[in-house]
Enzyme design. Structure first.
Site, PDB file in Angstrom:
ATOM      1  N   GLN A 288       7.758  -4.736   6.900  1.00  0.00           N
ATOM      2  CA  GLN A 288       7.634  -6.110   7.399  1.00  0.00           C
ATOM      3  C   GLN A 288       8.851  -6.482   8.240  1.00  0.00           C
ATOM      4  OE1 GLN A 288       5.086  -8.098   7.207  1.00  0.00           O
ATOM      5  NE2 GLN A 288       3.838  -7.346   5.517  1.00  0.00           N
ATOM      6  N   ASP A 386      -3.759  -5.249   1.820  1.00  0.00           N
ATOM      7  CA  ASP A 386      -2.895  -5.768   2.894  1.00  0.00           C
ATOM      8  C   ASP A 386      -3.182  -4.955   4.155  1.00  0.00           C
ATOM      9  OD1 ASP A 386      -0.921  -6.835   4.481  1.00  0.00           O
ATOM     10  OD2 ASP A 386       0.767  -6.056   3.331  1.00  0.00           O
ATOM     11  N   CYS A 413      -2.898 -10.319   8.076  1.00  0.00           N
ATOM     12  CA  CYS A 413      -2.163 -10.740   9.277  1.00  0.00           C
ATOM     13  C   CYS A 413      -3.135 -11.194  10.365  1.00  0.00           C
ATOM     14  CB  CYS A 413      -1.263  -9.615   9.779  1.00  0.00           C
ATOM     15  SG  CYS A 413      -2.155  -8.106  10.138  1.00  0.00           S
TER      16      CYS A 413
HETATM   17  N1  SAH Z   1       1.699  -3.614   2.181  1.00  0.00           N
HETATM   18  C1  SAH Z   1       2.646  -3.007   3.068  1.00  0.00           C
HETATM   19  C2  SAH Z   1       2.040  -2.502   4.374  1.00  0.00           C
HETATM   20  C3  SAH Z   1       1.129  -3.422   5.112  1.00  0.00           C
HETATM   21  S1  SAH Z   1       0.754  -2.980   6.775  1.00  0.00           S
HETATM   22  C4  SAH Z   1       3.798  -3.951   3.359  1.00  0.00           C
HETATM   23  O1  SAH Z   1       3.707  -5.150   3.131  1.00  0.00           O
HETATM   24  O2  SAH Z   1       4.832  -3.466   3.813  1.00  0.00           O
HETATM   25  C5  SAH Z   1      -0.738  -2.086   6.664  1.00  0.00           C
HETATM   26  C6  SAH Z   1      -0.567  -0.659   6.239  1.00  0.00           C
HETATM   27  O3  SAH Z   1      -1.859  -0.082   6.180  1.00  0.00           O
HETATM   28  C7  SAH Z   1       0.232   0.223   7.182  1.00  0.00           C
HETATM   29  O4  SAH Z   1       1.245   0.872   6.452  1.00  0.00           O
HETATM   30  C8  SAH Z   1      -0.792   1.240   7.714  1.00  0.00           C
HETATM   31  O5  SAH Z   1      -0.240   2.512   7.937  1.00  0.00           O
HETATM   32  C9  SAH Z   1      -1.814   1.273   6.605  1.00  0.00           C
HETATM   33  N2  SAH Z   1      -3.195   1.659   6.925  1.00  0.00           N
HETATM   34  C10 SAH Z   1      -3.883   1.449   8.072  1.00  0.00           C
HETATM   35  N3  SAH Z   1      -5.173   1.836   7.939  1.00  0.00           N
HETATM   36  C11 SAH Z   1      -5.308   2.300   6.670  1.00  0.00           C
HETATM   37  C12 SAH Z   1      -6.411   2.832   5.919  1.00  0.00           C
HETATM   38  N4  SAH Z   1      -7.628   2.961   6.457  1.00  0.00           N
HETATM   39  N5  SAH Z   1      -6.182   3.196   4.633  1.00  0.00           N
HETATM   40  C13 SAH Z   1      -4.958   3.058   4.074  1.00  0.00           C
HETATM   41  N6  SAH Z   1      -3.899   2.569   4.733  1.00  0.00           N
HETATM   42  C14 SAH Z   1      -4.053   2.196   6.015  1.00  0.00           C
END
Ligand code: SAH
Length: 456
Positions: A288, A386, A413
Site C-alpha cells: 500500500q 482485497d 479500490c
Molecule cells: N491485501 C494486500 C494486497 C492488495 S492488492 C495489501 O493490502 O497489501 C491486490 C493483490 O492481489 C496484489 O498483490 C496482486 O498481485 C494480487 N492478485 C491479483 N490478481 C489475483 C488473483 N487472481 N488471485 C490472487 N491474487 C491476485
C-alpha cells in the site's frame, strides 16, 4: 438513422456542471446530451468549446468560467507540474472528500442496488499531501537531455518534474538525485516510439517507519552503461538507500516492471512497519502506498472481521501478507492466497519476522486455490478479499456463496466492482452491514472502501 446531436464539433455553448466523472472531469448535460470537460466542477457555469462528439457523449474544453465553485482552488502552471497525475488538483480537500463519498453512495445504489446499507462518512487525512511511499516515473529525452516526471493526461508526452506534492519528500529526493546522476553519466533514456534506448523508469520506495529506501532502475536492456559508477553515486548521495535493484523490461508495453530483477547493491528487500507488525517488501510485491491511511484501513478491516481468537480466516489477494498478519494477531489461523510468487515469499518471511506461526500462504489465483480448498473440505469462518480494480472473479464469489463463511470483509479500490460483487453476494445469501470509505489517495480520483457482510 442515428439521432441528431444537439451540438456540433467547434460549437461554443453555455453549460452548468452537475457532476464529476470517475476520472475527475466535469459533467454537463446539454439538452440531455452529456459533455465531459476537464477542469469543470459541479455547480459551476461556464462557456465550453465542443472538441469531440460521440454517439453517447461529447468532450469539451473550458473557455470561460461564469460561476466558480466554492470548492475550487486556483492552480498555476508551475504548480500543475508538482501535481502531475492528480486529477483533482483544482478541487479543495473538503470538496474531494465530498466527491468521493458521494461517488461511493451513488455507485452502491445504482450498480449494487443496495438501498439500506450504512455508508459511513469517508475517513480523510489530516495532511493530504506528501503521503506516497512509492513513485515510478517514466524516463525520456527532450532536446538531448534526460527527463523524468509524469505523462501529460491522455498522452505519452513526458513532463519533466522536480517534485510531486503527493510523494513523501524522501521519495521526491531519491527520484531527483537518481535522475541527476543518470544525466551526469549519460545513461541513454528509453524511447517508447522507437523501442530503443536504456532507462525506462526510475522507481523509489521508502519505508516511512524505518527510513529505508529502495531504488529500482527499470531498463529495456540487460546491461546498463556505467553501472558501477551509477551504483556508487547513488550510495554516496542517498544515505538512506538500503537496496538498489535492476529490473529488466524488454517488452513493448505500458506495464512498468519486467519479471527479472537483480540486486545491484545491498538488500533484496526494505523493511517497514504498519502498527506493530514488521514487513519485508521486495521489488515486485504490492505494498500500500499511503502508510498513514493503510493503518486506518487495516484497523477497520480487523474491526469488521470481529475476531475472538477461535476463527479460521482466509485472506484472498493477500500480497505480502499485510492484512493476514494483522488478522493473525486475533485469529486461530489465517490462510493467505496471492498470485505473485515473490509476494508470497515476502509474506512467509514476514510471518517469521513477527514470530507468527498461525499463518499459511499459498501461491495461485484466488479463484482457483480457494475453490480447491473448499472441494477438499476446508472452510473458513471469516473471509477477507482485497482484489485489484477489476474486483473478484465470478468463480471466487460462487465459492464464497457455497462455503458460507459467517462474515466477509471486502476491501476494495474500485467502488464500481465492489458494488457489482456486493450485489452478487447479496443475491447469494449475504447482507451488507456497513461500508467505510477511506481516502488513501488524496488529490486523485481513487477511493478505497471496506465493507462488512454477514450471512443471512
Ligand atoms: N491485501 C494486500 C494486497 C492488495 S492488492 C495489501 O493490502 O497489501 C491486490 C493483490 O492481489 C496484489 O498483490 C496482486 O498481485 C494480487 N492478485 C491479483 N490478481 C489475483 C488473483 N487472481 N488471485 C490472487 N491474487 C491476485
Amino acid at each position: 438513422m442515428s439521432r441528431t446531436l444537439p451540438v456540433n464539433k467547434n460549437d461554443y455553448i453555455d453549460v452548468e456542471f452537475t457532476d464529476l466523472t470517475h476520472d475527475g472531469m466535469g459533467v454537463a448535460k446539454y439538452e440531455g446530451y452529456p459533455i465531459f470537460v476537464s477542469n469543470g466542477l459541479p455547480g459551476e457555469k461556464a462557456k465550453v468549446k465542443v472538441i469531440k462528439t460521440g454517439k453517447s457523449y461529447g468532450v469539451g474544453r473550458l473557455i470561460e468560467l461564469y460561476e466558480r465553485s466554492p470548492y475550487r482552488v486556483d492552480i498555476s502552471r508551475d504548480e500543475k507540474h508538482k501535481y502531475g497525475g492528480c486529477q483533482l488538483e483544482h478541487l479543495n480537500y473538503k470538496g474531494q472528500l465530498k466527491y468521493k463519498e458521494n461517488q461511493v453512495r451513488q455507485v452502491l445504489s445504482r450498480i449494487g442496488k443496495l438501498e439500506d446499507v450504512v455508508i459511513h462518512p469517508i475517513l480523510g487525512m489530516e495532511e493530504p499531501l506528501y503521503y506516497r511511499n512509492k513513485a515510478q516515473v517514466p524516463v525520456g529525452e527532450k532536446d538531448g537531455k534526460l527527463i523524468a516526471g509524469f505523462f501529460k493526461p491522455r498522452s505519452h508526452e513526458i513532463v519533466d518534474t522536480d517534485e510531486s506534492v503527493i510523494q513523501l519528500p524522501e521519495v521526491n529526493e531519491a527520484i531527483q538525485v537518481v535522475k541527476e546522476i543518470c544525466r551526469e553519466l549519460r545513461i541513454p533514456a528509453y524511447n517508447e516510439e522507437a523501442h530503443k534506448g536504456v532507462l525506462r523508469h526510475i522507481m523509489a520506495r521508502y519505508g516511512k517507519q524505518t527510513g529505508e529506501l529502495m531504488v529500482v532502475l527499470i531498463t529495456r536492456t540487460e546491461e546498463i552503461p556505467n553501472k558501477n559508477r551509477l551504483v556508487k553515486e547513488i550510495v554516496a548521495r542517498l544515505p538512506k538507500v538500503k537496496s538498489i535493484v535492476h529490473n529488466v523490461n524488454a517488452k513493448r508495453t505500458n506495464v512498468i516492471l519486467g519479471e527479472k530483477t537483480k540486486v545491484l547493491w545491498g538488500n533484496d528487500v526494505i523493511y517497514d512497519y504498519i502498527g506493530d507488525v514488521k514487513f519485508a517488501i521486495s521489488t515486485l510485491s504490492f505494498y500500500q502506498v499511503n502508510p498513514v491511511q493503510t493503518k486506518v484501513l487495516y484497523e477497520k478491516a480487523l474491526e469488521y472481521a470481529d475476531l475472538s481468537g477461535e476463527e479460521n480466516v482466509i485472506d484472498a489477494y493477500c500480497g505480502i501478507g499485510t492484512i493476514s498478519l494483522f488478522l493473525a494477531q486475533k485469529a486461530r489461523k489465517v490462510f493467505g492466497v496471492e498470485v505473485v510468487k515473490e509476494a508470497i515469499e515476502d509474506a512467509r518471511k514476514n510471518a517469521a519476522l513477527n514470530g507468527m506461526t498461525n499463518v499459511e500462504f499459498a501461491v495461485g489465483e484466488a479463484e482457483v486455490v480457494i475453490p480447491k480448498w473448499y472441494k477438499e473440505g476446508n472452510t473458513a469462518d471469516v473471509l477477507v478479499v482485497d482484489p485489484p480494480r477489476k474486483g473478484c472473479d465470478a468463480a471466487l464469489l460462487q465459492t464464497i456463496i457455497d462455503m458460507k463463511p459467517k462474515k466477509v470483509v471486502y476491501v476494495s479500490c474500485n467502488p464500481a466492482t465492489l458494488a457489482r460483487d456486493l450485489r452478487i453476494l447479496e443475491d447469494g445469501g449475504y447482507k451488507t452491514m456497513e461500508v467505510q470509505p477511506v481516502d488513501m489517495f488524496p488529490m486523485t480520483t481513487h477511493v478505497e472502501c471496506v465493507a462488512q457482510l454477514i450471512i443471512k
